[in-house]
Every structure is written in structure tokens, then in C-alpha cells.
Design an enzyme around this catalytic site. Structure first.
Site, PDB file in Angstrom:
ATOM      1  N   CYS A  14       0.822  -1.211   0.000  1.00  0.00           N
ATOM      2  CA  CYS A  14       0.000   0.000   0.000  1.00  0.00           C
ATOM      3  C   CYS A  14       0.861   1.268   0.000  1.00  0.00           C
ATOM      4  O   CYS A  14       1.656   1.483   0.922  1.00  0.00           O
ATOM      5  CB  CYS A  14      -0.928   0.020   1.210  1.00  0.00           C
ATOM      6  SG  CYS A  14      -1.923   1.525   1.310  1.00  0.00           S
ATOM      7  N   LYS A  41      -9.847  -9.838   5.228  1.00  0.00           N
ATOM      8  CA  LYS A  41      -9.678  -8.919   6.349  1.00  0.00           C
ATOM      9  C   LYS A  41     -10.151  -9.537   7.657  1.00  0.00           C
ATOM     10  O   LYS A  41     -11.297 -10.002   7.750  1.00  0.00           O
ATOM     11  CB  LYS A  41     -10.451  -7.627   6.080  1.00  0.00           C
ATOM     12  CG  LYS A  41      -9.997  -6.896   4.818  1.00  0.00           C
ATOM     13  CD  LYS A  41     -10.918  -5.745   4.468  1.00  0.00           C
ATOM     14  CE  LYS A  41     -10.508  -5.101   3.152  1.00  0.00           C
ATOM     15  NZ  LYS A  41     -11.430  -4.035   2.733  1.00  0.00           N
ATOM     16  N   VAL A  54      -6.277   0.346   4.876  1.00  0.00           N
ATOM     17  CA  VAL A  54      -5.061   0.718   5.582  1.00  0.00           C
ATOM     18  C   VAL A  54      -4.549   2.026   4.978  1.00  0.00           C
ATOM     19  O   VAL A  54      -4.906   2.363   3.842  1.00  0.00           O
ATOM     20  CB  VAL A  54      -3.991  -0.389   5.469  1.00  0.00           C
ATOM     21  CG1 VAL A  54      -4.418  -1.618   6.235  1.00  0.00           C
ATOM     22  CG2 VAL A  54      -3.682  -0.734   4.013  1.00  0.00           C
ATOM     23  N   GLU A  71      -6.964   6.970   7.598  1.00  0.00           N
ATOM     24  CA  GLU A  71      -6.642   7.892   6.508  1.00  0.00           C
ATOM     25  C   GLU A  71      -5.209   8.417   6.669  1.00  0.00           C
ATOM     26  O   GLU A  71      -4.854   9.020   7.674  1.00  0.00           O
ATOM     27  CB  GLU A  71      -7.627   9.054   6.399  1.00  0.00           C
ATOM     28  CG  GLU A  71      -9.033   8.641   6.008  1.00  0.00           C
ATOM     29  CD  GLU A  71      -9.095   8.036   4.600  1.00  0.00           C
ATOM     30  OE1 GLU A  71      -8.203   8.315   3.772  1.00  0.00           O
ATOM     31  OE2 GLU A  71     -10.046   7.283   4.335  1.00  0.00           O
ATOM     32  N   SER A  72      -4.402   8.174   5.656  1.00  0.00           N
ATOM     33  CA  SER A  72      -2.971   8.499   5.746  1.00  0.00           C
ATOM     34  C   SER A  72      -2.716   9.982   5.952  1.00  0.00           C
ATOM     35  O   SER A  72      -1.782  10.355   6.665  1.00  0.00           O
ATOM     36  CB  SER A  72      -2.245   8.017   4.482  1.00  0.00           C
ATOM     37  OG  SER A  72      -2.730   8.672   3.331  1.00  0.00           O
TER      38      SER A  72
END
Length: 227
Positions: A14, A41, A54, A71-72
Site C-alpha cells: 500500500c 480482512k 489501511v 486515513e494516511s
């Protein structure tokens, strides 16, 4: 801020996880990393993730229940604001706003790159390659002295683009060259990011093999173009 135990819940491929990992490494923050199988998952993951995606960052608080960030962008903002070390945003309000805008531009570039790499049809691949190349040309006209986006200081924009450029470091020259041709500033930036310790350490040593397997499984037309 007291030292809190941080756990990054991730997936090996990711790019958004890589972004968070790069910020953690740039801040020299100890953290645990747990990978999940997004094709299967686990229940505990779904209980923590409102989106089923992720990265997640679990923050173990001393006197209350653990906090979970998703949320990155939110994770990276939290880390930048709470952890020691140099900020990954400019101290100048205008420059900081510009950096945040280019972060969003990086998300759009990632979308084009991902769709190009995963395309099953030549027409889709060519369309997304052209869209990505157009964004690189815009970057070429924006970049200045380097080695990073904002000059000598590594910034959040770099943390966003490093996972994007990593894909292309794996491609054969026949595929790669036309995309980056006549873009010397972008090329220099890409090379600088590839050598950054935080960028190198944001993925496992078997990243290239994993990504190749992913493309084969997706039946992508570029699956035979990974070095």
C-alpha cells in the site's frame, strides 16, 4: 509529548501505508508494524477501520482506551504535529499551503500511475500513462534546485511522491524511458527520493517480488515488465 506506543497497521504494497511509514521514520519514532491480508480482512481489523482500508495508526494512551487514526493524511498530520524532529511542512503559511496542495496533486498522480500499472487493456494503459506523464511535465516546470520538492528540506510532498516513483524504479527501461524522457528535474528528484533512508526502509526487502506477483494476479499487461 510523552512517548506513546504506536502501531502502524498496514499492507506490504500500500503506497498510503508507505507515506505514513516514511513520516514515522523521518521523525525517528519507534513503531510496531502489523500487516493484514486485505483479501481476507480479519474481524479485529474491520472493527478498528471505518473504511476497511489501511493504514491505521493505533496510539496506546496511558490512562484511557487506545486511539485509532485512519486515513494516511490524518495520520501524517498527527505525526508531524506531535513528534519531535523537523516539521515536514514549511513554517511559512503560504509555502505550507502550497505544499498541501501539491500533496493532493500527488494523490491524483498516484491514481494515474496505479491505473496504468494495473491496466489489462492497452488503451487504458496508454491513456493513464499519458495522464501521468502530463502531471510529471507540470512538476518539471515547478521543481527548482532540489534535491527535494522544496529544495534541501525533505517535506510531506516528498513523502507522498516517493511511493509513486518507487513503482517506476521497478520497470524495465523500455517502459520507463518514454515516461520520464526530457524531464531532468523530475528524474533527479526521483533518484534523490530513492536514496533516502526513510524511503528505502518504508517497504520490505521482498517488495519487488510482491508487486510482481500482484500484477500477475491482476493479469496486468505490464506484469512481465518488472525487473
Amino acid at each position: 509529548m510523552p512517548n506513546l506506543k504506536l502501531t502502524l497497521i498496514s499492507h506490504p504494497l500500500c503506497p498510503f501505508v508507505q507515506r505514513a511509514a516514511i513520516v514515522l521514520l523521518e521523525k525517528n519514532v519507534p513503531f510496531e508494524r502489523i500487516n493484514v491480508d486485505l483479501a481476507n480482512k480479519p474481524d479485529w481489523f474491520m472493527a478498528l477501520s471505518p473504511t476497511g482500508k489501511v493504514p491505521l495508526l493505533k496510539v496506546e494512551l496511558p490512562d484511557s482506551a487506545d486511539a485509532v487514526l485512519f486515513e494516511s493524511a490524518a495520520i501524517c498530520e498527527y505525526l508531524n504535529e506531535t513528534q519531535d524532529g523537523v516539521s515536514l511542512y514549511s513554517s511559512d503559511a503560504l509555502s505550507r499551503a502550497q505544499q498541501r496542495a501539491w500533496v493532493e496533486f500527488g494523490v491524483a498522480a498516484l491514481s494515474d500511475a496505479w491505473q496504468f500499472l494495473n491496466a489489462k487493456e492497452l488503451a487504458v494503459a496508454e491513456d493513464k500513462k499519458a495522464a501521468f506523464r502530463e502531471k510529471l511535465q507540470r512538476l518539471e516546470s515547478t521543481l527548482e534546485q532540489g534535491p527535494y520538492f522544496s529544495g534541501v528540506a525533505f517535506s510531506m510532498v516528498d513523502a507522498v511522491f516517493a511511493p509513486v516513483f518507487r513503482y517506476f524504479d521497478l520497470l524495465s527501461p523500455v517502459v520507463l524511458q518514454p515516461i520520464f524522457d526530457n524531464l531532468p528535474r523530475v528524474l533527479a528528484w526521483r533518484y534523490s527520493l530513492a536514496q533516502r533512508p526513510s524511503v528505502i526502509s518504508a517497504v520490505s526487502e521482498d517488495y519487488a517480488d510482491r508487486f510482481r506477483q500482484h500484477l500477475v494476479k491482476q493479469q496486468a499487461i505490464l506484469s512481465n515488465s518488472i525487473l
